[in-house]
Write an enzyme that holds these catalytic residues in place. Sequence first.
Site, PDB file in Angstrom:
ATOM      1  N   HIS A  13      18.574  89.668  -3.600  1.00 59.37           N
ATOM      2  CA  HIS A  13      18.395  90.283  -4.761  1.00 59.37           C
ATOM      3  C   HIS A  13      18.826  89.136  -5.927  1.00 59.37           C
ATOM      4  CE1 HIS A  13      18.415  93.605  -7.891  1.00 59.37           C
ATOM      5  NE2 HIS A  13      18.545  92.507  -8.434  1.00 59.37           N
ATOM      6  N   HIS A  15      18.627  86.827  -9.388  1.00 54.08           N
ATOM      7  CA  HIS A  15      17.883  86.506 -10.809  1.00 54.08           C
ATOM      8  C   HIS A  15      18.172  84.992 -11.059  1.00 54.08           C
ATOM      9  CE1 HIS A  15      17.650  90.747 -11.997  1.00 54.08           C
ATOM     10  NE2 HIS A  15      18.616  90.903 -11.262  1.00 54.08           N
ATOM     11  N   LYS A  96       9.040  94.909  -7.121  1.00 56.07           N
ATOM     12  CA  LYS A  96      10.116  95.312  -7.678  1.00 56.07           C
ATOM     13  C   LYS A  96       9.849  96.395  -8.718  1.00 56.07           C
ATOM     14  CE  LYS A  96      14.509  96.079  -9.085  1.00 56.07           C
ATOM     15  NZ  LYS A  96      15.634  95.000  -9.536  1.00 56.07           N
ATOM     16  N   HIS A 135      15.283  99.485  -8.584  1.00 54.84           N
ATOM     17  CA  HIS A 135      16.307  99.627  -9.573  1.00 54.84           C
ATOM     18  C   HIS A 135      16.459 101.019  -9.704  1.00 54.84           C
ATOM     19  CE1 HIS A 135      19.377  98.219 -12.803  1.00 54.84           C
ATOM     20  NE2 HIS A 135      19.222  99.546 -12.943  1.00 54.84           N
ATOM     21  N   HIS A 169      21.035  97.012  -5.267  1.00 57.51           N
ATOM     22  CA  HIS A 169      22.417  97.163  -5.654  1.00 57.51           C
ATOM     23  C   HIS A 169      23.120  98.529  -5.523  1.00 57.51           C
ATOM     24  CE1 HIS A 169      20.007  97.984  -9.152  1.00 57.51           C
ATOM     25  NE2 HIS A 169      19.859  96.590  -9.495  1.00 57.51           N
ATOM     26  N   ASP A 241      22.752  90.241  -6.579  1.00 55.76           N
ATOM     27  CA  ASP A 241      22.239  90.532  -8.093  1.00 55.76           C
ATOM     28  C   ASP A 241      22.821  89.665  -9.086  1.00 55.76           C
ATOM     29  OD1 ASP A 241      21.005  91.833 -10.396  1.00 55.76           O
ATOM     30  OD2 ASP A 241      22.467  93.692 -10.257  1.00 55.76           O
TER      31      ASP A 241
HETATM   32  C1  NCD Z   1      20.238  92.334 -14.498  1.00 58.21           C
HETATM   33  C2  NCD Z   1      19.660  90.898 -15.397  1.00 58.21           C
HETATM   34  O1  NCD Z   1      20.354  90.618 -16.257  1.00 58.21           O
HETATM   35  O2  NCD Z   1      18.551  90.638 -15.198  1.00 58.21           O
HETATM   36  N1  NCD Z   1      21.330  92.719 -15.093  1.00 58.21           N
HETATM   37  C3  NCD Z   1      22.244  93.651 -14.144  1.00 58.21           C
HETATM   38  O3  NCD Z   1      23.064  94.324 -14.898  1.00 58.21           O
HETATM   39  N2  NCD Z   1      22.364  93.750 -12.809  1.00 58.21           N
HETATM   40  C4  NCD Z   1      19.111  93.331 -14.133  1.00 58.21           C
HETATM   41  C5  NCD Z   1      19.304  94.143 -12.996  1.00 58.21           C
HETATM   42  O4  NCD Z   1      19.123  93.904 -11.778  1.00 58.21           O
HETATM   43  O5  NCD Z   1      19.541  95.209 -13.195  1.00 58.21           O
HETATM   44 ZN    ZN Z   2      19.059  92.769 -10.550  1.00 60.70          ZN
END
Ligand code: NCD
Ligand code: ZN
Length: 338
Positions: A13, A15, A96, A135, A169, A241
């Site tokens: 997971h 970003h 997702k 999510h 998460h 995450d």
């Molecule tokens: C994530 C993001 O910033 O893209 N933020 C977070 O607080 N985890 C998005 C997500 O996974 O919820």
């Molecule tokens: Zn995330």
Amino acid sequence: MKSFIINSALDMHLHLRDDDMLKLVAPHMSKNFVGALVMPNLISPITTKDTLLSYKNRIKNACKEDKFTPYLTIFFQVDYSYEFLKDIKDEIIAVKLYPFGVTTNSQTGVSSMDIEILRPTLESMSRLDIPLCVHGETKGFVMDREKEFLPIYESLAINFPNLRIIMEHISTKDAVELLDKYDNLYATVTIHHLLLTLDDVAGGMLNPHVFCKPIVKRYEDRDALLKVALEAHPKLMFGSDSAPHLKKNKETSTGGAAGVYTAPISLQVLTQLFEKHNKLANLNAFISLNAQKIYNLKPENKVIKLIKKDFIVPKVYNYKNEDVVPMLAGETLLWSIE
Ligand code: NCD
Ligand code: ZN
């Protein structure tokens, strides 16, 4: 122990963002990990094959020569056709699903979690054996959002018994308990949910850099998550995450963004954590083997050696005009990457 080997680390997971931020953060991941499941919540979320393939190219370019596979995902839509999903299946690892407005860039998320509204897409995914990442939060009181969502996970698991569903998460003891109740339910857990509680966000001075969705919770939640992570529960995978935001968008009076940046420190922190609990023998399962089994992955071999040597976490990472503050900024970790 003076050194420890991690084989083919996977982050299920992640970003990676886009543009300059992508160029800054992708190498932090591609250096040490062999692959990662990349989230589709760009400012314009990924919902077509064209945008997916061009994003994949930008990721590859940002990772330069590193041996690293981005496992891409698309953003769930209620009107994906079977033909569309069949055509894109080989390019993605999962779809997702974000409920509308629950986190960063989820404005195009589903406006209702009504199973009948989701059914056409989910049925196609189930037939095509495309996993669903979720999510799982409602719009309720911030500490209860995940718990309130758990009946939806149950109903998804019951209605689509052949669909692999990943609770992303997980942050509560209740979600941990759900893991063993349905064969087709799996989960990822982050570093921050294994280490922190709400006290670390708001118990003393406010720390916007560990503010995330879902918010870190109570001690009993953290302990329950830690227990299953340390034993490398076979239905649980590491998913950082890691979600970078610009420092100026975290430290702001107009509403700090949610997301914790952990990519450059994950392996060091996890090694320290598993060693502290005398569970290093389970770390490779938690960080690679479980995900390989759950997602049927055969990653290339990539060996990373950690050595017992202090690593001072940089206060900030910088690329052009982008400044990002990692979790544990300025603190000393006991393990470094050789
Ligand atoms: C994530 C993001 O910033 O893209 N933020 C977070 O607080 N985890 C998005 C997500 O996974 O919820
Ligand atoms: Zn995330």
